[in-house]
Structure formats: structure tokens, C-alpha cells
Write a protein that holds these residues in place. Structure first.
Motif, short mmCIF file in Angstrom:
data_model
loop_
_atom_site.label_atom_id
_atom_site.label_comp_id
_atom_site.label_asym_id
_atom_site.label_seq_id
_atom_site.Cartn_x
_atom_site.Cartn_y
_atom_site.Cartn_z
N ALA A 136 1.25 -1.11 0.11
CA ALA A 136 0.02 -0.28 -0.19
C ALA A 136 0.65 1.26 0.03
O ALA A 136 2.12 1.06 0.67
CB ALA A 136 -0.70 -0.24 0.84
N ILE A 137 0.26 2.44 -0.69
CA ILE A 137 1.10 3.79 -0.32
C ILE A 137 0.41 4.92 -1.02
O ILE A 137 -0.51 4.62 -1.50
CB ILE A 137 2.46 3.56 -1.44
N ASP A 138 0.59 5.98 -0.46
CA ASP A 138 -0.40 7.11 -0.40
C ASP A 138 0.59 8.02 -1.06
O ASP A 138 1.19 8.86 -0.35
CB ASP A 138 -1.10 7.27 0.94
N LEU A 139 0.19 8.91 -2.39
CA LEU A 139 0.92 9.64 -2.83
C LEU A 139 -0.24 10.77 -3.14
O LEU A 139 0.15 11.46 -3.87
CB LEU A 139 1.77 9.04 -3.97
N SER A 140 -0.81 10.76 -1.77
CA SER A 140 -2.30 12.12 -3.06
C SER A 140 -1.11 13.76 -2.57
O SER A 140 -0.81 13.70 -1.47
CB SER A 140 -3.52 11.86 -1.32
N TYR A 141 -1.59 14.52 -2.85
CA TYR A 141 -1.23 15.75 -3.42
C TYR A 141 0.21 16.26 -3.18
O TYR A 141 0.82 17.09 -2.61
CB TYR A 141 -2.54 16.30 -1.57
N LEU A 142 0.34 15.37 -3.89
CA LEU A 142 1.95 15.42 -4.50
C LEU A 142 1.91 16.42 -4.91
O LEU A 142 2.35 15.35 -6.63
CB LEU A 142 2.89 14.09 -3.98
N SER A 143 2.10 17.32 -5.99
CA SER A 143 2.06 18.15 -6.99
C SER A 143 3.18 17.81 -7.86
O SER A 143 2.90 18.15 -9.34
CB SER A 143 1.85 20.01 -7.00
N LYS A 144 4.47 17.43 -7.74
CA LYS A 144 5.87 17.45 -8.20
C LYS A 144 6.46 15.69 -8.74
O LYS A 144 6.97 15.82 -9.13
CB LYS A 144 6.87 17.98 -7.75
N LEU A 145 4.50 15.04 -8.48
CA LEU A 145 5.46 13.83 -8.96
C LEU A 145 4.77 13.93 -10.92
O LEU A 145 4.25 14.64 -11.06
CB LEU A 145 4.21 13.04 -8.74
N THR A 146 5.11 12.97 -12.21
CA THR A 146 4.86 12.90 -13.21
C THR A 146 4.77 11.57 -13.65
O THR A 146 4.60 10.65 -12.40
CB THR A 146 6.41 13.63 -13.87
N ASP A 147 4.41 11.71 -14.56
CA ASP A 147 4.49 9.96 -14.96
C ASP A 147 5.59 9.00 -14.72
O ASP A 147 5.72 7.79 -14.84
CB ASP A 147 3.81 9.76 -16.55
N LYS A 148 6.76 9.26 -14.57
CA LYS A 148 7.82 8.63 -13.94
C LYS A 148 7.65 7.47 -12.63
O LYS A 148 8.04 6.28 -12.44
CB LYS A 148 9.15 9.37 -14.04
N SER A 149 6.66 8.73 -11.94
CA SER A 149 6.81 7.95 -11.00
C SER A 149 5.48 6.51 -10.87
O SER A 149 5.69 5.67 -10.17
CB SER A 149 5.57 8.61 -9.85
N MET A 150 4.57 6.64 -11.60
CA MET A 150 3.76 5.73 -11.85
C MET A 150 4.51 3.98 -12.64
O MET A 150 4.52 3.25 -12.89
CB MET A 150 2.56 6.22 -12.64
#
Length: 647
Positions: free
Chosen positions: A488-502
Motif C-alpha cells: 500500500a502507498i499513499d501519494l495524494s496531494y504531491l504536485s511534483k510527481l510525474t508519469d515517471k512515478s507510475m
């Protein structure tokens, strides 16, 4: 540059007159200072106006030299005079001096003395040369210090022990952290720029792009191959509650008349306690019933109505020898250290069997009180300290040092007095840590996450970092590399993430079953590629307020998320009736669908889907609590491991 070079040569010559015995050494230093200066520094003096500092003294250096030396350099502009001049006079504009030329200049200085040239200019030139030499020396020393700092920083980073605060100022530390982040990104730039077509995410992305290029997805629907047809299934008006549910609700309404809970299973106690907390009827009477006898579990979501005296009376004489789970959330008024030392922490090891402790919202819990609880519960494996605003980094360090080999779950959400990098060395010692939740802590950064997962990632099952605004794709890359068992991972409200994270999650974390990505700038294609590559085990997914979520995500959900139980698509307004219908009718295990803010939907979907068990929340003006199953079974003491099992 010619003027500057002439000025430097002039300064060295004029200084010789006033230095007496050190004339030759000064001249030699002047001829070599350009060669000795570091190649990466600009050590040339700036041209400044000195009229206001030296009134009455001409500041045109050509004029000063001619006055000082007794020679009129204006003759050099006359070709005839230039030919007739001596070799030493022609050399006035040379930038380098040989030993013979230095000797000739020294002879000229002696002649000038004999002619009693204006002596006030000698001191003026000496001051100028002293200032230039001082500036050059300081610049050279600064460059050497910076070079040594860079070498030390690189060495510590290579060893995984970098700490910029040891030798940098506060402003420089931020620049160093930014530079470190750019170095990390640059080191793997080649890998990030490639699609990695052989990976699961790369293959899924290629398939999605091929499908889009063939225009299988129409702008106004799902296309011919993915057409959804409304079923218009008639549904019953409401679900009939079970006899157990009706009984528990009746007991909750008359809780003040209950005299004992002896022989009542823990599961029924939890459900009844939850009903009372939700209705704001939890009081000292029911808490006394839960604590009477020798309980094994006490779970209360809201203790806000219990006073200090009532808490002291109940837990001052409670038999806690068999207590394994203690949940006293929102017990802020009951948690000062002087109450704890008379109740839960009245003696060392007073909670010998306690495994799980939750004190969410204990706003009066201090570092001292936390230390007392740690000494009282030697078997503790899970602790929730969310929203304990008085706790500091020192308290967390002491806690981690007490449970280095046993602690599995740590929740520190919204503890704003905790500095992430300060507690990092202690947290890295928790080798059995499986759950780390630090939501809303502003000091959580890429460097913290990288070092944490490198130290503890092999056992990590859950990471919760919503509202940690400094996190970027770099953190998720290291999570993918080091946390192969992540569930499980919660990455909500992180505006600096891009498609690379996926991509990093899909390729590195193949066991994720709960994923929260609310309010991010991720693309429809990247989310769909993740779902097709690693979404088959998902049971809970939140895409709340991701504007780009669209038809690709809908297709991926319908094909790959057959185990999905809960889905949040609130404010995803690119999804039409057909897309939602395909999702709901394909995900047969889906029980809860949140659609707040989806004003584009119509009765074509709401009344046309064929999934009878799904509860759609947010489309009708109803009480939200009606849809929340408060009577679901309470989770185990530990999320991912049985009690007492340590690696």
C-alpha cells in the motif's frame, strides 16, 4: 584586459620604491601572480572611480605613472618619438617582465627618487597593491575551502552518510540539497529518458499508444469495440439489515443501561464501541465496561468526552496484564504525563502484553509521557501518534531506540514539531519496520525517503506520504528499487510527481493492493499503463481530483481490476456515462464507488449499470454515513503480520 595588465604591472613597480629591502621579491611576486592564481577564478581587480577617496591625486593610472617615473608617456603616441625611445621606455605596456627588465625598472625608481618625484603617490600605489594582493589571497582561500567542502560532500554522499548541516549554513544547505537532487536525477538521466520497452509498464504504455493511434477511443464514447449498453435493471429500494445489525443498533441507543460486557467477543465489542463513538454517546460508563475484568482489547475511536478524573479512576485500577490492543483516539485531555504515571504507565512493564497502541489526537502527550509509555510496554510493535502536536524529534528518537528490533508500524501524521532529517538516523535502525506514515510533515524530502527505504525497504509493506509537498519522482524511484514487498502507498496531494512515478511503481512494486493518488498531475495514459501492468491485485484505488483521468483509465479498470472493492473517482469529469458503466459492470467485486463532483453523469449510468452490490456515494443528497459500513469487522492488531512473529 590590456589596461588591467598595465595597472597591475604599474602597481608592482610603484610598490618597489616604498618597500626598500623587499623590492626584488615584490617585483617577482607581481610577475608571477597571474600564473599562481587558480584557473577557475577571476582575480583581476575591478576599475573603480577613486576621485572622492583621494582628492587632489590624479586617478588616471597612465598619468600617475608618468608623474611618478618622471616620464611623459604621451611621447609614445608619436611614431618618431617611439623609434627614438629607449628599450626600457618601449616596455611600459609589456604584461610580463624578465629579470633584466625588473632590474632596469628598479634603476629607474632610484633615479626618480633622486629627482624627488612626488612622494604622496608612492603610498597611494602601495595601498592599491596591498588591496589587490589581499583580495587575490582571499579569493584563492575561498576557492580552496569550497573545493574541500565539495570533496567531503561527495565522499559522504557516496557512503550514504551525507549531512549538509555539518558544514553548510542554512541557506547553503538548501542549495546543496537541490544540487544533490539534480545529481541523482542526472546520474540516471539515460534510464529515465528511455521508455524501457521490455518492462511491464513500457509494454503497457506502448499498447495504449498503439490503441490510441488507431483511434479505437472516440472523443464522445468508448468506440465500437468497447461499447457499453445500459441494462436498466430494477433494484430494490433498500437493503434489509441483518438481525445482528439491528441488535447492535438497539444496544447502542440504550448503552447507559448495559451493566456488563463479560463473555462478549471482542468483535462485537468493537462494533458496539464504533456505533457509540459515531453517535457521540461514548462516555465514562461504557469505557468502564470495556476496561472491567481483564480485557485483551480496548478500541475507542473517540474519547473526547472522558475527563481526567474519570480516566484516572478507570485505568488506575485496570488489570492490563492481558491487554494486547489499546486504542484511545482523541484522548487529548487525558494524556499529560502526570495522568499517565498514575494510570497506564504507573510502573515499569505495567503493560507487558501490549502490542498495538493508538493515541491519535492526544494533543497533551509530551516527550516525557511517551518515554514513560515506552518503558511500560516492552512488547510494543505498533504505535499511532498522529496529531500529537507536542511531540518533538527527541521523543521519537527515544521511542525508536527502545524498539529497534520489534517496532513494525509507526504513524506520525501531522506531527509538525518533528524534523524528518533529525529522526532519520533513529528510524533507520528499525529493521523490522513495515508501515511508516508521515502524512503532512513538511520536512519530509527526497533525501529522507531515499535513505529510509535503502535502510528498511526490504520489509516495507506500506508508505503514507500525502501532503509531503517536497517529494518528487526521485523518491518513488528508490521506493520502486528497494520496496519489492510494498502492498500500500499513499501519494495524494504531491504536485511534483510525474508519469515517471507510475513507471517506477509498476516495474518495482508488483504487489500493491491499495493505492491513493488523489490530486496529482498524472496523465490518463500513465495511470492506465500502471493498472494494466500491476493493477490486477488492487482492492482499493483513489484517483480523486486527477483531471486527466479518462477513457484509457476506464478501459484498464474494466480489464485488470476485477478484485477492486473501493474506487474513488470524485471530480474526474472526463469520465462519461459509458466509461463509468463499463467500470461498474466489469468490476464485479466493487462495493463502493465515490463520485463527488461528477456532475457530468446522468441517469443513463446511475440507473443503467447492472452491479447490484455497488454503493454509489456523492450523486444524491443523502447522509454520507448511511453508506459507510461502520459494522465491518475490526482489523487485526497488526496490518500485515501476526502478533509476535519477528524476522
Amino acid at each position: 584586459m590590456g589596461d588591467v595588465g598595465f595597472f597591475k604591472k604599474t602597481d608592482s613597480r610603484e610598490s618597489e620604491e616604498n618597500l626598500g629591502e623587499n623590492e626584488e621579491e615584490t617585483a617577482v611576486f607581481s610577475t608571477q601572480q597571474q600564473e599562481d592564481a587558480p584557473a577557475d577564478l577571476n582575480l583581476q581587480p575591478e576599475r573603480v572611480n577613486l576621485d572622492h577617496l583621494f582628492p587632489g591625486i590624479p586617478t588616471d593610472f597612465t598619468q600617475l605613472r608618468s608623474v611618478y617615473m618622471g616620464i611623459d608617456l604621451s611621447e609614445k603616441r608619436n611614431p618618431d618619438a617611439e623609434i627614438a625611445s629607449s628599450s626600457s621606455r618601449k616596455r611600459k605596456f609589456s604584461l610580463t617582465l624578465t629579470p633584466e627588465e625588473i632590474q632596469e625598472d628598479m634603476d629607474m625608481i632610484r633615479i626618480a627618487r633622486e629627482k624627488q618625484a612626488e612622494p604622496q603617490h608612492i603610498g597611494f600605489f602601495r595601498r592599491i597593491e596591498d588591496g589587490v594582493a589581499l583580495r587575490e589571497r582571499l579569493e584563492r582561500e575561498k576557492a580552496e575551502r569550497q573545493h574541500e567542502i565539495a570533496k567531503q560532500f561527495a565522499l559522504e554522499y557516496a557512503c550514504g552518510q551525507v549531512d549538509p548541516r555539518r558544514y553548510l549554513t542554512k541557506s547553503s544547505a538548501k542549495k546543496a540539497a537541490a544540487a544533490l537532487k539534480s545529481v541523482i536525477i542526472d546520474d540516471d538521466n539515460d534510464d529515465d529518458d528511455k521508455e524501457q520497452s521490455g518492462t511491464p509498464f513500457g509494454m503497457a504504455m506502448e499498447m495504449i499508444r498503439t490503441r490510441n493511434s488507431r483511434k479505437k477511443l472516440a472523443s464522445n464514447g468508448l468506440g465500437v469495440e468497447f461499447k457499453w449498453v445500459p441494462k436498466n435493471v430494477k433494484r430494490s429500494g433498500c437493503e434489509v439489515p441483518s438481525l445482528l445489525d439491528l441488535s447492535l443498533r438497539g444496544l447502542a441507543k440504550n448503552a447507559d443501561a448495559i451493566v456488563s460486557l463479560n463473555h462478549v467477543p471482542d468483535m462485537l465489542r468493537h462494533k458496539l464501541s464504533r456505533l457509540l463513538c459515531d453517535s457521540r454517546k461514548m462516555d465514562a460508563h461504557f469505557l468502564q465496561l470495556l476496561a472491567s475484568g481483564s480485557p485483551t482489547e480496548i478500541r475507542i475511536n473517540d474519547c473526547s468526552q472522558v475527563t481526567e478524573d474519570e480516566f484516572t479512576k478507570i485505568f488506575g485500577c485496570c488489570d492490563a496484564n492481558n491487554l494486547t490492543v489499546l486504542q484511545l483516539d482523541l484522548c487529548g485531555s487525558c494524556m499529560p504525563y502526570y495522568i499517565l504515571q498514575d494510570t497506564l504507565a504507573r510502573s515499569s512493564k505495567s503493560l507487558p502484553a501490549l502490542v498495538t497502541l493508538s493515541l491519535d489526537g492526544a494533543h497533551r502527550l509530551s516527550d516525557e509521557g511517551l518515554n514513560m509509555l515506552a518503558l511500560s510496554a516492552p512488547a510494543l510493535q505498533s504505535i499511532n501518534l498522529s496529531q500529537c502536536s507536542l511531540l518533538t524529534s527527541a521523543g521519537i528518537n527515544n521511542l525508536a531506540n527502545c524498539f529497534e528490533s520489534t517496532l513494525r508500524e509507526l504513524y506520525l501524521d501531522e506531527c509538525h514539531n518533528i524534523e524528518a532529517m533529525v529522526v532519520l538516523p533513529a528510524l533507520k535502525k528499525l529493521k523490522c519496520l513495515e508501515v511508516l506514515s508521515m502524512a503532512g510533515i513538511p520536512t519530509v524530502c527526497d533525501d529522507f525517503v531515499i535513505q529510509m527505504v535503502e535502510a528498511c525497504g526490504k520489509n516495507m509493506k506500506e508508505l503514507v506520504f500525502p501532503n509531503c509537498l517536497e517529494l518528487t519522482d526521485v523518491s518513488i524511484k528508490y521506493v520502486g528499487k528497494n520496496c519489492s514487498k510494498l502492498c500500500a502507498i499513499d501519494l495524494s496531494y504531491l504536485s511534483k510527481l510525474t508519469d515517471k512515478s507510475m513507471r517506477y511503481l509498476a516495474n518495482g512494486c508488483r504487489s500493491i493492493n491499495r493505492l491513493k493518488l488523489s490530486r496529482n498531475g498524472l496523465s490518463d495514459e500513465a495511470i492506465a499503463a500502471f493498472l494494466e501492468a500491476s493493477g490486477s491485485d488492487l482492492t482499493e484505488l483513489s484517483l480523486n481530483n486527477i483531471p486527466l483521468v479518462g477513457l484509457n483509465t476506464a478501459l484498464a479498470l474494466s480489464k485488470c481490476s476485477r478484485k477492486l472493492l473501493s474506487l474513488d473517482l470524485s471530480w474526474c469529469r472526463n469520465l462519461n456515462d459509458e466509461a463509468l458503466g463499463l467500470i461498474v459492470d466489469s468490476c464485479l467485486s466493487l462495493k463502493q464507488l465515490k463520485l463527488f463532483g461528477c456532475t457530468q453523469l446522468t441517469d443513463v449510468f446511475l440507473k443503467g449499470h447492472s452491479n447490484p452490490q455497488v454503493q454509489i456515494i456523492g450523486q444524491e443528497l443523502r447522509t454520507v454515513s448511511k453508506f459507510l459500513n461502520v459494522l465491518k469487522p475490526q482489523g487485526p492488531p497488526l496490518r500485515y503480520s501476526p502478533i509476535g512473529s519477528l524476522n
